[in-house]
Design a protein around this motif. Structure first.
Motif, mmCIF file in Angstrom:
data_model
loop_
_atom_site.group_PDB
_atom_site.id
_atom_site.type_symbol
_atom_site.label_atom_id
_atom_site.label_comp_id
_atom_site.label_asym_id
_atom_site.label_seq_id
_atom_site.Cartn_x
_atom_site.Cartn_y
_atom_site.Cartn_z
ATOM 1 N N ASP A 193 11.061 -24.829 -15.271
ATOM 2 C CA ASP A 193 11.827 -23.589 -15.411
ATOM 3 C C ASP A 193 11.092 -22.430 -14.730
ATOM 4 O O ASP A 193 11.722 -21.549 -14.135
ATOM 5 C CB ASP A 193 12.058 -23.274 -16.893
ATOM 6 C CG ASP A 193 13.027 -24.236 -17.548
ATOM 7 O OD1 ASP A 193 13.761 -24.930 -16.820
ATOM 8 O OD2 ASP A 193 13.048 -24.298 -18.800
ATOM 9 N N GLY A 194 9.771 -22.440 -14.832
ATOM 10 C CA GLY A 194 8.985 -21.415 -14.166
ATOM 11 C C GLY A 194 9.105 -21.487 -12.658
ATOM 12 O O GLY A 194 9.121 -20.461 -11.968
ATOM 13 N N LEU A 195 9.218 -22.714 -12.116
ATOM 14 C CA LEU A 195 9.372 -22.877 -10.675
ATOM 15 C C LEU A 195 10.682 -22.270 -10.192
ATOM 16 O O LEU A 195 10.708 -21.505 -9.223
ATOM 17 C CB LEU A 195 9.315 -24.362 -10.315
ATOM 18 C CG LEU A 195 9.662 -24.714 -8.864
ATOM 19 C CD1 LEU A 195 8.657 -24.091 -7.903
ATOM 20 C CD2 LEU A 195 9.726 -26.225 -8.674
ATOM 21 N N TRP A 196 11.788 -22.602 -10.873
ATOM 22 C CA TRP A 196 13.087 -22.065 -10.457
ATOM 23 C C TRP A 196 13.144 -20.556 -10.649
ATOM 24 O O TRP A 196 13.762 -19.852 -9.843
ATOM 25 C CB TRP A 196 14.208 -22.747 -11.229
ATOM 26 C CG TRP A 196 14.247 -24.229 -11.037
ATOM 27 C CD1 TRP A 196 14.158 -25.193 -11.987
ATOM 28 C CD2 TRP A 196 14.353 -24.922 -9.779
ATOM 29 N NE1 TRP A 196 14.197 -26.435 -11.422
ATOM 30 C CE2 TRP A 196 14.321 -26.308 -10.074
ATOM 31 C CE3 TRP A 196 14.456 -24.512 -8.459
ATOM 32 C CZ2 TRP A 196 14.401 -27.263 -9.071
ATOM 33 C CZ3 TRP A 196 14.529 -25.472 -7.461
ATOM 34 C CH2 TRP A 196 14.510 -26.824 -7.772
ATOM 35 N N PHE A 197 12.487 -20.053 -11.691
ATOM 36 C CA PHE A 197 12.464 -18.611 -11.897
ATOM 37 C C PHE A 197 11.625 -17.930 -10.818
ATOM 38 O O PHE A 197 11.947 -16.826 -10.361
ATOM 39 C CB PHE A 197 11.925 -18.285 -13.291
ATOM 40 C CG PHE A 197 12.109 -16.838 -13.677
ATOM 41 C CD1 PHE A 197 13.378 -16.295 -13.790
ATOM 42 C CD2 PHE A 197 11.014 -16.030 -13.931
ATOM 43 C CE1 PHE A 197 13.562 -14.966 -14.136
ATOM 44 C CE2 PHE A 197 11.186 -14.696 -14.284
ATOM 45 C CZ PHE A 197 12.463 -14.166 -14.388
ATOM 46 N N SER A 198 10.564 -18.579 -10.379
ATOM 47 C CA SER A 198 9.764 -18.044 -9.276
ATOM 48 C C SER A 198 10.594 -17.939 -8.002
ATOM 49 O O SER A 198 10.531 -16.926 -7.284
ATOM 50 C CB SER A 198 8.536 -18.930 -9.021
ATOM 51 O OG SER A 198 7.641 -18.898 -10.108
ATOM 52 N N LEU A 199 11.368 -18.979 -7.716
ATOM 53 C CA LEU A 199 12.234 -18.943 -6.530
ATOM 54 C C LEU A 199 13.284 -17.839 -6.649
ATOM 55 O O LEU A 199 13.591 -17.148 -5.669
ATOM 56 C CB LEU A 199 12.913 -20.298 -6.340
ATOM 57 C CG LEU A 199 12.014 -21.440 -5.870
ATOM 58 C CD1 LEU A 199 12.796 -22.745 -5.834
ATOM 59 C CD2 LEU A 199 11.412 -21.136 -4.507
ATOM 60 N N TRP A 200 13.816 -17.664 -7.849
ATOM 61 C CA TRP A 200 14.793 -16.599 -8.074
ATOM 62 C C TRP A 200 14.169 -15.224 -7.820
ATOM 63 O O TRP A 200 14.768 -14.375 -7.158
ATOM 64 C CB TRP A 200 15.332 -16.690 -9.495
ATOM 65 C CG TRP A 200 16.118 -15.502 -9.954
ATOM 66 C CD1 TRP A 200 15.774 -14.599 -10.919
ATOM 67 C CD2 TRP A 200 17.409 -15.082 -9.471
ATOM 68 N NE1 TRP A 200 16.740 -13.652 -11.058
ATOM 69 C CE2 TRP A 200 17.757 -13.918 -10.189
ATOM 70 C CE3 TRP A 200 18.283 -15.572 -8.494
ATOM 71 C CZ2 TRP A 200 18.958 -13.240 -9.961
ATOM 72 C CZ3 TRP A 200 19.475 -14.892 -8.273
ATOM 73 C CH2 TRP A 200 19.799 -13.744 -9.001
ATOM 74 N N LEU A 201 12.957 -15.030 -8.312
ATOM 75 C CA LEU A 201 12.269 -13.756 -8.105
ATOM 76 C C LEU A 201 11.798 -13.575 -6.662
ATOM 77 O O LEU A 201 11.443 -12.460 -6.269
ATOM 78 C CB LEU A 201 11.068 -13.634 -9.048
ATOM 79 C CG LEU A 201 11.380 -13.435 -10.530
ATOM 80 C CD1 LEU A 201 10.096 -13.247 -11.327
ATOM 81 C CD2 LEU A 201 12.306 -12.244 -10.742
ATOM 82 N N GLY A 202 11.760 -14.649 -5.898
ATOM 83 C CA GLY A 202 11.451 -14.526 -4.483
ATOM 84 C C GLY A 202 12.686 -14.235 -3.649
ATOM 85 O O GLY A 202 12.651 -13.404 -2.735
ATOM 86 N N ILE A 203 13.799 -14.897 -3.973
ATOM 87 C CA ILE A 203 15.013 -14.781 -3.165
ATOM 88 C C ILE A 203 15.796 -13.509 -3.488
ATOM 89 O O ILE A 203 16.224 -12.783 -2.578
ATOM 90 C CB ILE A 203 15.901 -16.027 -3.363
ATOM 91 C CG1 ILE A 203 15.191 -17.270 -2.810
ATOM 92 C CG2 ILE A 203 17.255 -15.847 -2.693
ATOM 93 C CD1 ILE A 203 15.909 -18.568 -3.120
ATOM 94 N N ALA A 204 15.999 -13.218 -4.778
ATOM 95 C CA ALA A 204 16.859 -12.091 -5.162
ATOM 96 C C ALA A 204 16.344 -10.750 -4.632
ATOM 97 O O ALA A 204 17.117 -9.997 -4.011
ATOM 98 C CB ALA A 204 17.013 -12.052 -6.689
ATOM 99 N N PRO A 205 15.069 -10.377 -4.826
ATOM 100 C CA PRO A 205 14.614 -9.096 -4.270
ATOM 101 C C PRO A 205 14.681 -9.048 -2.746
ATOM 102 O O PRO A 205 14.920 -7.982 -2.168
ATOM 103 C CB PRO A 205 13.161 -8.989 -4.756
ATOM 104 C CG PRO A 205 13.067 -9.905 -5.918
ATOM 105 C CD PRO A 205 14.007 -11.024 -5.616
ATOM 106 N N THR A 206 14.482 -10.189 -2.099
ATOM 107 C CA THR A 206 14.555 -10.218 -0.635
ATOM 108 C C THR A 206 15.965 -9.923 -0.159
ATOM 109 O O THR A 206 16.168 -9.152 0.796
ATOM 110 C CB THR A 206 14.098 -11.590 -0.107
ATOM 111 O OG1 THR A 206 12.764 -11.849 -0.557
ATOM 112 C CG2 THR A 206 14.123 -11.625 1.407
#
Length: 284
Positions: A62-75
């Motif tokens: 879950d932390g991995l997918w949340f990390s990707l979300w926090l990388g993609i969404a702000p970008t």
């Protein structure tokens, strides 16, 4: 020694400082991280136990997918703001001076300060909530919400000036004669942006997107301050596992996994951009 061998040796000597620097400061640490991920705390020799624990723990996944979300969404949010802002800065000298001053302000604000600003303004009972309360407007939960909205806002606020700096520089390098010719032929500002400025500034846009994504993906302070209590991004788990528990093989595995996922996202980005470019070429 023949002339070709001399040229080859000269070329290698010229490349040695740069290549040696990359190998010493980037290549060797990456090899160490990768090899360390195939070890286990308290044991010797290569093993897959750490990777099995990483993939078998739903907290880490879950932390991995949340990390990707926090990388993609702000970008994505930053790109939607930086593209028109960069184009506006090229319109005339007045807009360049106005926006050129305003967008640089977040650059001098440390990330933790940006996080506290968002916390003070957008948290329940914060400044925005108190200002809107007399109007009967209730602020939605933006800090420590399940989607990490507060963290996305803070990361985007920090990323927009950095991304704009790169994209605006790429657009400024485009010949004014090309833009003037397009407008003379009847192209409006939107058409000029879509058909001329964006394609010619594509290398700068790509660099801005990649650097912003990597920075947001590995962010620690802002998600810790503004993100939800669950899930936590892998950057936070890496800190707790490494510095608080000393489980360095797990830290190495998390770092390797984050790097692999970042490479996968970047390859997908290149594929999408390439497909869009081919489609534009075919339509043109």
């Amino acid at each position: 020694m023949s002339g070709s061998k001399v040229k080859t040796a000269t070329l290698l000597l010229c490349l040695l400082p740069g290549v040696g620097y990359l190998l010493a400061l980037f290549g060797l640490p990456l090899v160490r991280v990768l090899s360390g991920s195939f070890t286990e705390r308290g044991s010797e020799g290569p093993t897959l136990a750490t990777w099995a624990e990483l993939f078998g723990n739903p907290v880490y996944m879950d932390g991995l997918w949340f990390s990707l979300w926090l990388g993609i969404a702000p970008t994505i949010v930053s790109l939607c703001i930086s593209l028109p802002l960069s184009a506006l800065m090229q319109a005339n000298e007045t807009s360049r001076k106005l926006f050129g001053t305003l967008y640089k302000i977040p650059l001098v604000v440390p990330g933790i300060v940006a996080g506290f600003l968002v916390l003070v303004i957008l948290d329940r009972g914060g400044m925005a909530g108190r200002l809107l309360a007399p109007l009967g407007v209730t602020m939605p939960r933006l800090v420590r919400d399940d989607w990490g909205a507060g963290a996305i806002i803070a990361l985007s606020w920090k990323t927009v000036p950095f991304m704009t700096l790169i994209i605006a520089g790429s657009m400024a390098a485009i010949s004014k004669d090309v833009l003037s010719a397009a407008r003379t032929l009847g192209a409006n500002h939107l058409t000029v942006l879509r058909r001329i400025q964006l394609p010619l500034a594509q290398p700068g846009v790509t660099a801005a997107v990649l650097l912003s994504f990597i920075g947001s993906l590995g962010s620690y302070v802002i998600p810790s301050l503004l993100g939800p209590s669950y899930p936590l991004p892998l950057s936070v788990h890496m800190f707790s596992e490494g510095f608080q528990q000393g489980n360095w093989p797990m830290v190495y595995a998390m770092g390797t996994l984050l790097s692999a996922m970042a490479i996968a996202v970047l390859l997908a980005y290149y594929a999408i951009i390439g497909s869009l470019s081919r489609n534009d070429t075919a339509r043109g």
